[in-house]
Structures are given as C-alpha cells and as structure tokens.
Design a protein around this motif. Structure first.
Motif, PDB file in Angstrom:
ATOM      1  N   PHE A  25     -56.650 -18.923 -54.789  1.00  0.00           N
ATOM      2  CA  PHE A  25     -56.454 -17.624 -55.446  1.00  0.00           C
ATOM      3  C   PHE A  25     -57.746 -17.183 -56.124  1.00  0.00           C
ATOM      4  N   GLY A  26     -58.365 -18.085 -56.880  1.00  0.00           N
ATOM      5  CA  GLY A  26     -59.580 -17.730 -57.605  1.00  0.00           C
ATOM      6  C   GLY A  26     -60.696 -17.300 -56.680  1.00  0.00           C
ATOM      7  N   PHE A  27     -60.911 -18.042 -55.609  1.00  0.00           N
ATOM      8  CA  PHE A  27     -62.015 -17.691 -54.714  1.00  0.00           C
ATOM      9  C   PHE A  27     -61.680 -16.519 -53.791  1.00  0.00           C
ATOM     10  N   PHE A  28     -60.393 -16.224 -53.607  1.00  0.00           N
ATOM     11  CA  PHE A  28     -60.036 -14.974 -52.931  1.00  0.00           C
ATOM     12  C   PHE A  28     -60.458 -13.792 -53.797  1.00  0.00           C
ATOM     13  N   THR A  29     -60.275 -13.920 -55.117  1.00  0.00           N
ATOM     14  CA  THR A  29     -60.728 -12.870 -56.035  1.00  0.00           C
ATOM     15  C   THR A  29     -62.242 -12.704 -55.956  1.00  0.00           C
ATOM     16  N   VAL A  30     -62.966 -13.823 -55.864  1.00  0.00           N
ATOM     17  CA  VAL A  30     -64.421 -13.761 -55.713  1.00  0.00           C
ATOM     18  C   VAL A  30     -64.789 -13.055 -54.406  1.00  0.00           C
ATOM     19  N   LEU A  31     -64.087 -13.382 -53.345  1.00  0.00           N
ATOM     20  CA  LEU A  31     -64.338 -12.719 -52.061  1.00  0.00           C
ATOM     21  C   LEU A  31     -64.161 -11.205 -52.182  1.00  0.00           C
ATOM     22  N   LEU A  32     -63.090 -10.782 -52.873  1.00  0.00           N
ATOM     23  CA  LEU A  32     -62.843  -9.348 -53.070  1.00  0.00           C
ATOM     24  C   LEU A  32     -63.973  -8.705 -53.868  1.00  0.00           C
ATOM     25  N   LEU A  33     -64.443  -9.407 -54.903  1.00  0.00           N
ATOM     26  CA  LEU A  33     -65.546  -8.883 -55.715  1.00  0.00           C
ATOM     27  C   LEU A  33     -66.784  -8.658 -54.849  1.00  0.00           C
ATOM     28  N   GLY A  34     -67.082  -9.614 -53.991  1.00  0.00           N
ATOM     29  CA  GLY A  34     -68.241  -9.476 -53.108  1.00  0.00           C
ATOM     30  C   GLY A  34     -68.125  -8.288 -52.173  1.00  0.00           C
ATOM     31  N   ILE A  35     -66.939  -8.050 -51.638  1.00  0.00           N
ATOM     32  CA  ILE A  35     -66.727  -6.909 -50.738  1.00  0.00           C
ATOM     33  C   ILE A  35     -66.888  -5.591 -51.482  1.00  0.00           C
ATOM     34  N   VAL A  36     -66.288  -5.513 -52.675  1.00  0.00           N
ATOM     35  CA  VAL A  36     -66.337  -4.262 -53.448  1.00  0.00           C
ATOM     36  C   VAL A  36     -67.767  -3.946 -53.880  1.00  0.00           C
ATOM     37  N   GLU A  37     -68.526  -4.968 -54.245  1.00  0.00           N
ATOM     38  CA  GLU A  37     -69.901  -4.740 -54.676  1.00  0.00           C
ATOM     39  C   GLU A  37     -70.824  -4.407 -53.511  1.00  0.00           C
ATOM     40  N   GLU A  38     -70.551  -4.968 -52.340  1.00  0.00           N
ATOM     41  CA  GLU A  38     -71.412  -4.750 -51.173  1.00  0.00           C
ATOM     42  C   GLU A  38     -70.572  -4.250 -49.998  1.00  0.00           C
ATOM     43  N   PRO A  39     -69.992  -3.059 -50.126  1.00  0.00           N
ATOM     44  CA  PRO A  39     -69.090  -2.557 -49.074  1.00  0.00           C
ATOM     45  C   PRO A  39     -69.778  -2.382 -47.729  1.00  0.00           C
ATOM     46  N   ARG A  40     -71.048  -1.998 -47.753  1.00  0.00           N
ATOM     47  CA  ARG A  40     -71.745  -1.779 -46.485  1.00  0.00           C
ATOM     48  C   ARG A  40     -71.860  -3.082 -45.698  1.00  0.00           C
ATOM     49  N   PHE A  70     -69.749  -5.440 -45.691  1.00  0.00           N
ATOM     50  CA  PHE A  70     -68.434  -5.709 -45.095  1.00  0.00           C
ATOM     51  C   PHE A  70     -68.185  -4.788 -43.897  1.00  0.00           C
ATOM     52  N   GLN A  71     -68.488  -3.527 -44.065  1.00  0.00           N
ATOM     53  CA  GLN A  71     -68.216  -2.553 -42.997  1.00  0.00           C
ATOM     54  C   GLN A  71     -69.071  -2.799 -41.763  1.00  0.00           C
ATOM     55  N   ASP A  72     -70.294  -3.300 -41.988  1.00  0.00           N
ATOM     56  CA  ASP A  72     -71.202  -3.536 -40.867  1.00  0.00           C
ATOM     57  C   ASP A  72     -71.024  -4.910 -40.242  1.00  0.00           C
ATOM     58  N   SER A  73     -70.043  -5.672 -40.750  1.00  0.00           N
ATOM     59  CA  SER A  73     -69.913  -7.062 -40.332  1.00  0.00           C
ATOM     60  C   SER A  73     -69.524  -7.191 -38.862  1.00  0.00           C
ATOM     61  N   THR A  74     -70.103  -8.177 -38.225  1.00  0.00           N
ATOM     62  CA  THR A  74     -69.721  -8.533 -36.848  1.00  0.00           C
ATOM     63  C   THR A  74     -69.023  -9.889 -36.833  1.00  0.00           C
ATOM     64  N   GLU A  75     -68.737 -10.434 -38.021  1.00  0.00           N
ATOM     65  CA  GLU A  75     -68.095 -11.743 -38.113  1.00  0.00           C
ATOM     66  C   GLU A  75     -66.588 -11.580 -37.955  1.00  0.00           C
ATOM     67  N   VAL A  76     -66.095 -11.744 -36.754  1.00  0.00           N
ATOM     68  CA  VAL A  76     -64.692 -11.479 -36.460  1.00  0.00           C
ATOM     69  C   VAL A  76     -63.777 -12.476 -37.164  1.00  0.00           C
ATOM     70  N   LYS A  77     -64.215 -13.714 -37.307  1.00  0.00           N
ATOM     71  CA  LYS A  77     -63.320 -14.749 -37.814  1.00  0.00           C
ATOM     72  C   LYS A  77     -63.617 -15.182 -39.242  1.00  0.00           C
ATOM     73  N   SER A  78     -64.512 -14.500 -39.928  1.00  0.00           N
ATOM     74  CA  SER A  78     -64.805 -14.906 -41.300  1.00  0.00           C
ATOM     75  C   SER A  78     -63.633 -14.551 -42.208  1.00  0.00           C
ATOM     76  N   ALA A  79     -63.541 -15.252 -43.345  1.00  0.00           N
ATOM     77  CA  ALA A  79     -62.413 -15.036 -44.259  1.00  0.00           C
ATOM     78  C   ALA A  79     -62.376 -13.601 -44.764  1.00  0.00           C
ATOM     79  N   SER A  80     -63.549 -13.020 -45.033  1.00  0.00           N
ATOM     80  CA  SER A  80     -63.565 -11.674 -45.601  1.00  0.00           C
ATOM     81  C   SER A  80     -63.011 -10.651 -44.620  1.00  0.00           C
TER      82      SER A  80
END
Length: 639
Positions: free
Chosen positions: A382-397, A399-409
């Motif tokens: 749960f805690g590190f899922f919150t960290v993952l969300l923080l990373g996406i929100v801070e660096e949306p580009r 996330f949007q430009d990602s080609t990592e199909v199987k990554s957790a994010s």
C-alpha cells in the motif's frame, strides 16, 4: 556414593565474566534479508532493476558499526539550547550532537532528498523512498528535517516553474531550491515547517502569528547575502521540529487571511559584521518520549523577515503541497522502522535457543513472526503504491510517454487523472495506517526478543528506540481522526463524486484483470470474490452515509478502504508479479493474499495436514530465501 547433604563439587557458578553469554544476532543487509522489500522492488523491476547495486550498497552501508556508533552518540547527547548570556542578555545558541550532524550529512550525500529532483522520471520517487526505507532505522530521526526539506523543495519548484514571481523572489527561491536539493553537505540546506500553535495542532485556522508587509525596499541581507523578504512575521510557534535548519516554511495571518511564507533562519546584523537569528528565539526545547536527537522547540518570532509564497489567504493550499510529501515520508519512514524491527527479530531467532532449539525452529514463534510479516507486506504494498502514484503525478509526461507495457506504473494505473484522484485519497490512509500498524508491529518485535527487547544498550538491536521514534509518526502530520476527516472531505466534498468514480473504476479494472489471469490458475476465485464483496460493502454500507456519520465511524471506514486496496495489491502481486524468486515465491504471494482475506477459514476445525502446511508456509513468509549478490548479476545479465 555422593552424600546428599553435600553439594556436587563439579558444578561451577556463573559470574560476571564467566558462564553462558548469548551470541549476539547479526543484522543483515535488509536489501538482501527483507523478502517483502525485494518483492516490492521486483514489482517495479522494469524501471528500477538498474538501481539494484545502489540499493544493495546502501543497505550494507546503513548497518555498519560506525553508523550505530553515530546513533548512540546522537541519542546520548540530545540537543541543548542556551537562551541567555551569563549577564542575562537574551540569545539563542542551539547545540546538536556530532552524531546527529554526521548522520544528516550521510543522508544528504546519499540523495534521500535530492534523487527525485535530479531526473524527470516517475520512478525516481520509488528509488528515493526505497533508500529512505533502508535508511530510517539508522537515521536517528534526521529524516524528519529531510522530509520537510523535500516538501519545501517541491513547493518552491512549483512556484519557480510559473511566471508570477518577481525578479527578487525568483533569485531568492532559486538559491534556496538549489541548496535544498543539493547532495553536497557543505552546501545543502534543510527546512523547517512551522504550523502548530497553542490554539491547535492540525487545525491552523486560529493561527495567531501575524505577517506585516514592510515594502519591497525594506532592505537587509540574510546570512548568505541574499536580500531579506518584504514581510515581517511575529508570533509564537508551539511545536517546531528541525530548528537547526537553514530556512522554514510557515503560516501567518495577513489582512487577506492565512498565508504561507518562506524565511531564512539567519540574517546579517544591522552593523553588517555579524550573523544573527532572523527574528527567531527558542523559548525551550520540548521534552519528548522519543525522537530525542531531533531539536523540537517552542519558537518566539519577532520581526522575522520573510517572502510570501503564492497569494495572500491561500496558505492552507500552499502548505498542503508540503503535507502531501511529508505524509508519504511518514508512511514509508514508519515502514522502515518496522522492517528494521523484523530484521532484528529474524536475526535473534537464528541465534537464540529455547529448550535446546533455535527460535527459528519454534513453530509458535515462527507463526507469530509470519503474522507480523503478513501485516508488514500488506502495508508495504500500500505504501509503495502511494509512492508510485506520487511519481506519476509529479512526472506525468514520463508516464504518458512510457513504452513499458508490463511495469507496475502502467499496469496498476490507467491514466494520470486516475493517479491524481487515487493519490489524494490514499495518501492520508497510508500515513495513518502505516504508522499505526508499524507501532503494533514493532511492539511484536520487542516482545519477540523477550527482556532484551526492552533494553537500549547496543543501537544495533534497539527495537525500543525504533518504537519510541516511530510513535511520533502516528501523531505527526495529523492523528487518526484528522486523517479520517480528511478522507471524508475528499469523498464527500466538491470533487467527491469524481473521486469515488475513480476509486471504483480502479477497483473494477484491477479485479477484471485478475479474473482474466485467475482463469488460468486454480484456487484464486475465492480471493477475488472476497474483494468484490468488500467493494460492494464500501458502496452499500459506507458511502451511503452522510459526511457527519462517516466522520463518526472514521477509523472503521478507513480500515474498510485500506483492506480493499491492500487486498487488490496483494492479489495483483500474486498473479502479475515476476515468476522468479528475487523476493517471495509465487506460493507465498498467493498465501499472503489468502491470509489477508482470512482464507482458509481459521475458525474451521484444525486438521494436522492443514497445520503442517501452514507451519511450512509460516517459515517461508517469515524468513524467505536469502538473496545473493550473484543473483543480482544474473538478473542484470538478462536485461
């Protein structure tokens, strides 16, 4: 034949220097020893495996003897303050220990603040907080100012990216941001965060500190030659941590309401030849249960020169940007304490014998350790899922430009908008649940050591210190009721329907994916059905209540939300995680999800086969498989 009236002369009494001495446990590198930590890392392996060497080296560094010596020095020499000269003239001389200063330098150089500001990548936050998790148990509370420094840097970065700053503000904020995000201990700053007053803790509306605008030509320089701000701040701050910092972000009332300010701690004196406090004096240092190495003070502000951050009257909005960061720090820091406590319990079980057998072979002991480890695993995901969300929100580009199909994010979140809604909802839950559960988990760890758990001799084994320091996390940045009220505000406020829709859409998406995968596996339908039932209960039992009713039942409501999200994350880890054994085996991951949702039914009559199977799984959950550096090399060679 020996005379019964005479003692056996072959018996030898023990003494202070002879007889049995317990072999001390060896605290391993948690990167290698903590299977839950490695499993969380494995969840994000596409983007984070390249940091394995860094984390392995850091995990080894933080458990070296010199680190424990620094902790001991910091604990035995708490901060002191001199408030007056020999002849009664007021002054503020704050002294912190060598151990405190050295630990702070080590953390700064390790990038516990700098990492997310060095690269525009959503995985930078995960990398940062994994280092923080390993560091917290050894940091003697230097992560408290580091967390506030991170929050201040995030706030200043947002304002520096805009166009509303005047030239002077931009120059001052740029220099402060540079120092806040530096890895050079000789250049780096830490920041205080001053909100609490006698009139309230988290309730800041009755703030009595007042800001007065002097004009842009008010003059004066701070201790580093930068111009002082055009505002003068006066008042009293009741509970201020990190008072040895070089700057602070604080709240004060102005003519337009509660406002946020940036202020340096020191300035050049009027004669230009000396450095003095910037209108700040310490009334006293707080006596506390824990966090003893951390200087926490009552502060009198009298003409503290400062810069307004944002607009007048929008102080709560500005300070919330810091709170979002520090609450995540609180959650992961608490998990770091818990992880260290479990590491000590595992190490003790490997050397301590009871009735002729090591504790690691005692099924009852291992079962208790496994149950503690299950709770730890759920809160870690749960805690590190919150960290993952923080990373996406801070660096949306990123996330949007990602080609990592199987990554957790990209697997766990379908859009930036979904991440934003979930982050706002889950951050107070993570802060509250992780800190409270860590307090209970560390209590179990203390008990697992017997009387040794109550001792504070060697810092390497000092679970009591971990418990004392961690308990501040339960209260700091908002108690349980404050966090519960915040969650109700999110779900019943202006954007409540949007947030509810995002939450239930996410739950449905994850369950649909899990159903698709479980169709190819056996024995998982019950877990999915249980989570689905909990989702329905959330809708039908909880969210139909009014805001006032939800606040009344806040703790139970928070627990219901937590159990659903944690259950989904544990299930996702069991179904979608890597098949290798870098952390936990597939069988253990499924068992954790089963146990989290109380499957199989523990109230059913116990048969010996079930007991035997459960005991074997207990051992794997509690101790897992040792992780070798050669395994790391193998993983990297496969990339």
């Amino acid at each position: 034949m020996q005379d019964d009236m005479h003692p056996n002369t072959s018996l030898r009494p023990s003494s202070g220097s002879s007889g049995f001495f317990q072999q001390p446990p060896h605290i391993k590198n948690q990167y290698e020893d903590d299977a839950v930590f490695r499993t969380v890392l494995d969840c994000h392996s596409n983007s984070l495996l390249r940091t394995s060497n860094e984390l392995a080296d850091w995990g080894q560094r933080v458990v070296q003897p010199d680190i424990f010596e620094l902790i001991d020095e910091a604990e035995k020499h708490p901060p002191t303050v001199s408030t007056h000269t020999t002849f009664g003239k007021p002054r503020t001389n704050l002294h912190t220990s060598y151990g405190w200063k050295e630990l702070q330098r080590i953390g700064i150089a390790g990038g516990v603040v700098a990492i997310p500001y060095e690269e525009a990548n959503r995985s930078a936050r995960l990398r940062q907080f994994m280092k923080i998790h390993l560091w917290t148990g050894s940091a003697a509370m230097v992560m408290c100012p580091s967390s506030m420094t991170d929050g201040a840097a995030s706030l200043l970065r947002r304002h520096l990216s805009g166009t509303k700053l005047n030239e002077q503000q931009r120059t001052v904020f740029t220099e402060a941001y540079r120092r806040l995000t530096s890895r050079d201990p000789s250049e780096a700053w830490t920041s205080g965060q001053w909100m609490t007053e006698r009139s309230g803790g988290s309730d800041v509306q009755n703030t009595e500190t007042v800001g007065t605008f002097l004009g842009h030509d008010a003059g004066g320089k701070d201790a580093h030659g930068m111009p002082l701000g055009p505002w003068s701040i006066s008042g009293f701050k009741w509970f201020s941590s990190a008072t040895d910092s070089q700057m602070a972000v604080l709240l004060a009332q102005t003519g337009k309401g509660l406002s946020a300010f940036y202020a340096p701690m020191r300035r050049t004196s009027a004669n230009g030849s000396d450095v003095e406090m910037n209108g700040v004096s310490i009334q006293r240092l707080k006596p506390k249960l824990g966090t003893r190495a951390l200087p926490t003070a009552e502060l009198v502000l009298d003409g503290m020169r400062a810069y307004l951050i944002g607009q007048e009257g929008e102080g709560v909005k500005e300070i919330s940007a810091i709170l979002n960061i520090t609450r995540v720090h609180t959650a992961i820091g608490a998990l770091g304490y818990w992880g260290r406590g479990l590491a000590i319990s595992r190490a003790y079980a490997r050397v301590r014998k009871v009735q002729g057998s090591l504790l690691e072979n005692n099924t009852a002991y291992v079962h208790a350790l496994a149950e503690n480890s299950l709770q730890y695993a759920a809160h870690m995901h749960f805690g590190f899922f919150t960290v993952l969300l923080l990373g996406i929100v801070e660096e949306p580009r990123s996330f949007q430009d990602s080609t990592e199909v199987k990554s957790a994010s990209t697997r766990l979140v379908s859009s930036v908008a979904q991440a934003q809604a979930l982050l706002r909802l889950l951050t107070p839950i993570a802060k509250c649940k992780c800190s409270r559960a860590s307090a209970s988990g560390l209590q179990e760890c203390m008990e697992s050591l017997g009387g040794v758990g109550f001792l504070e001799d060697e810092q390497e084994f000092n679970v009591a210190r971990l418990w004392r320091d961690n308990f501040a996390n339960v209260i700091w940045e908002g108690t349980t009721e404050v966090m519960a009220a915040d969650i109700v505000r999110v779900l019943k406020g202006r954007d409540g329907e949007k947030t509810q829709s995002a939450l239930f859409a996410w739950i449905s998406e994850r369950l649909d994916v899990c159903r698709d995968v479980s169709n190819r596996l056996e024995g998982l339908d019950g877990i999915i059905q249980a989570i689905d039932a909990q989702k329905t209960e959330l809708k039908e039992k909880w969210l139909c209540l009014s805001a006032e009713e939800l606040r009344y039942h806040g703790r139970h409501f928070m627990e219901a939300l937590f159990r659903v999200v944690a259950g989904i994350l544990l299930l996702d880890n069991a179904l979608m995680g890597s098949q290798d054994e870098a952390g936990q085996t597939k069988e253990v991951k499924v068992e954790l999800a089963n146990r989290w949702l109380n499957f199989p039914d523990r109230s059913a009559p116990l048969d010996r086969n079930l007991h035997s199977q459960a005991a074997a799984l207990d051992r794997e959950i509690a101790f897992a498989v040792s992780h070798s550096s050669s395994g790391l090399a193998e993983q990297r060679s496969m990339l």
